[in-house]
Design a protein around this motif. Structure first.
Motif, PDB file in Angstrom:
ATOM      1  N   HIS A  77      22.464  31.949   5.110  1.00  0.00           N
ATOM      2  CA  HIS A  77      21.395  32.945   5.058  1.00  0.00           C
ATOM      3  C   HIS A  77      21.828  34.161   4.236  1.00  0.00           C
ATOM      4  N   GLY A  78      23.090  34.522   4.345  1.00  0.00           N
ATOM      5  CA  GLY A  78      23.610  35.624   3.536  1.00  0.00           C
ATOM      6  C   GLY A  78      23.561  35.307   2.060  1.00  0.00           C
ATOM      7  N   GLY A  81      20.378  35.866   0.724  1.00  0.00           N
ATOM      8  CA  GLY A  81      19.985  37.276   0.737  1.00  0.00           C
ATOM      9  C   GLY A  81      19.120  37.655   1.918  1.00  0.00           C
ATOM     10  N   SER A  82      19.128  36.831   2.969  1.00  0.00           N
ATOM     11  CA  SER A  82      18.273  37.099   4.120  1.00  0.00           C
ATOM     12  C   SER A  82      19.085  37.628   5.305  1.00  0.00           C
ATOM     13  N   PHE A  83      19.184  38.957   5.380  1.00  0.00           N
ATOM     14  CA  PHE A  83      19.878  39.566   6.507  1.00  0.00           C
ATOM     15  C   PHE A  83      19.178  39.215   7.816  1.00  0.00           C
ATOM     16  N   VAL A 108      27.488  39.571   5.426  1.00  0.00           N
ATOM     17  CA  VAL A 108      26.051  39.589   5.125  1.00  0.00           C
ATOM     18  C   VAL A 108      25.538  41.031   5.131  1.00  0.00           C
ATOM     19  N   SER A 111      26.553  42.497   1.805  1.00  0.00           N
ATOM     20  CA  SER A 111      26.211  41.825   0.544  1.00  0.00           C
ATOM     21  C   SER A 111      24.715  41.654   0.298  1.00  0.00           C
ATOM     22  N   THR A 112      23.890  41.878   1.305  1.00  0.00           N
ATOM     23  CA  THR A 112      22.452  41.741   1.095  1.00  0.00           C
ATOM     24  C   THR A 112      21.875  43.064   0.611  1.00  0.00           C
ATOM     25  N   THR A 113      20.727  42.988  -0.023  1.00  0.00           N
ATOM     26  CA  THR A 113      20.065  44.177  -0.539  1.00  0.00           C
ATOM     27  C   THR A 113      18.779  44.386   0.245  1.00  0.00           C
ATOM     28  N   THR A 115      21.766  47.030   1.721  1.00  0.00           N
ATOM     29  CA  THR A 115      22.904  46.802   2.612  1.00  0.00           C
ATOM     30  C   THR A 115      22.552  47.301   4.013  1.00  0.00           C
TER      31      THR A 115
END
Length: 142
Positions: A77-78, A81-83, A108, A111-113, A115
């Motif tokens: 999931h990370g 990009g899915s926090f 995660v 690294s996700t946008t 943060t």
């Protein structure tokens, strides 16, 4: 897919107990799949692992048994990009988490946008890595 078929159609109907190695093998099989659709799609891998998670019995939702599946799912999931999805997988762990799962969710968070630093700080400060720990919030080392 053979590992998933074995799990869903052979082990579960016979009520054979799953072990940590069962879930480790499922994650490993998906990571090394020859099926082009699965090999090239993180979302397809995540969906397949979500299917396994949805059928796990309660005792398997601990990190002692299902840890490799939780870690793999959080990481997938990370990578997508899915926090939110990663956090849902993390929150579905019953009992204390372990170092690999905590590490995966913290990665995660960073690294996700956008943060999720606030969440990372909360997770870090509400967890202690302690040798042989068993209580809530205590992360056993390996």
């Amino acid at each position: 897919r053979e590992a998933l078929a074995l799990y869903h159609y052979e082990m579960q109907p016979l009520k054979l107990p799953s072990t940590r190695n069962t879930y480790k093998s499922i994650v490993h099989a998906l990571e090394n799949a020859n099926d082009v659709e699965v090999k090239t799609s993180q979302s397809k891998k995540a969906a397949l692992l979500e299917g396994v998670l949805s059928r796990m019995i309660e005792k398997d939702r601990s990190v002692e048994v299902g840890g490799p599946l939780f870690e793999g799912l959080i990481k997938l999931h990370g990578e997508e990009g899915s926090f939110k999805a990663a956090k849902m997988a993390f929150d579905s762990i019953i009992g204390p988490c372990d170092e690999p799962c905590l590490s995966a969710i913290l990665r995660v968070c960073s690294s996700t946008t956008p943060t999720h630093w606030k969440e990372a700080v909360l997770l870090t400060h509400s967890s202690d890595v302690v040798w042989g720990a068993r209580g809530p919030g205590m992360i056993p080392t390996r």
